[in-house]
Design a protein around this motif. Sequence first.
Motif, PDB file in Angstrom:
ATOM      1  N   GLY A  67       0.809  -1.217   0.000  1.00  0.00           N
ATOM      2  CA  GLY A  67       0.000   0.000   0.000  1.00  0.00           C
ATOM      3  C   GLY A  67       0.839   1.262   0.000  1.00  0.00           C
ATOM      4  O   GLY A  67       0.530   2.218  -0.720  1.00  0.00           O
ATOM      5  N   ARG A  68       1.894   1.266   0.788  1.00  0.00           N
ATOM      6  CA  ARG A  68       2.765   2.451   0.843  1.00  0.00           C
ATOM      7  C   ARG A  68       3.432   2.714  -0.499  1.00  0.00           C
ATOM      8  O   ARG A  68       3.507   3.867  -0.935  1.00  0.00           O
ATOM      9  N   ALA A  69       3.929   1.668  -1.155  1.00  0.00           N
ATOM     10  CA  ALA A  69       4.633   1.841  -2.430  1.00  0.00           C
ATOM     11  C   ALA A  69       3.688   2.355  -3.517  1.00  0.00           C
ATOM     12  O   ALA A  69       4.040   3.251  -4.287  1.00  0.00           O
ATOM     13  N   ILE A  70       2.486   1.804  -3.566  1.00  0.00           N
ATOM     14  CA  ILE A  70       1.534   2.225  -4.599  1.00  0.00           C
ATOM     15  C   ILE A  70       1.039   3.640  -4.322  1.00  0.00           C
ATOM     16  O   ILE A  70       0.957   4.468  -5.238  1.00  0.00           O
ATOM     17  N   THR A  71       0.743   3.937  -3.079  1.00  0.00           N
ATOM     18  CA  THR A  71       0.310   5.290  -2.723  1.00  0.00           C
ATOM     19  C   THR A  71       1.393   6.308  -3.056  1.00  0.00           C
ATOM     20  O   THR A  71       1.103   7.377  -3.615  1.00  0.00           O
ATOM     21  N   ALA A  72       2.635   5.981  -2.755  1.00  0.00           N
ATOM     22  CA  ALA A  72       3.750   6.892  -3.050  1.00  0.00           C
ATOM     23  C   ALA A  72       3.892   7.114  -4.551  1.00  0.00           C
ATOM     24  O   ALA A  72       4.109   8.246  -4.997  1.00  0.00           O
ATOM     25  N   LEU A  73       3.764   6.046  -5.343  1.00  0.00           N
ATOM     26  CA  LEU A  73       3.873   6.177  -6.797  1.00  0.00           C
ATOM     27  C   LEU A  73       2.800   7.111  -7.334  1.00  0.00           C
ATOM     28  O   LEU A  73       3.093   8.062  -8.065  1.00  0.00           O
ATOM     29  N   VAL A  74       1.554   6.842  -6.986  1.00  0.00           N
ATOM     30  CA  VAL A  74       0.431   7.635  -7.496  1.00  0.00           C
ATOM     31  C   VAL A  74       0.581   9.100  -7.101  1.00  0.00           C
ATOM     32  O   VAL A  74       0.358  10.003  -7.915  1.00  0.00           O
TER      33      VAL A  74
END
Length: 92
Positions: A24-31
């Motif tokens: 979740g952290r990685a995807i949120t950071a990317l977006v």
Amino acid sequence: MRLMLKFTIPVEKGNQAEMDGTLGRAITALVKDVKAEAAYFALEDGKRMGIVIFEETDQARMPMINEPLFAALNASIEIQPVLTADDLQRGL
């Protein structure tokens, strides 16, 4: 230029990342980092997959965008320019 970033995450790494909160952290950071115009998530060949559409003018930022996905999720990444219907009409 409008780009489409498609990533897939190996099942085992995705399961581990989901359990420890990394996914979740990685995807949120990317977006957030790319200021995504759109983001879609699905399955592909049994793996977690995402498509993120965004504008980028500085190709030197690509390592900053890609490396966190590689490091945190062992993601496979494909990036390509894309057009909207309006862009295509102007080009034709």
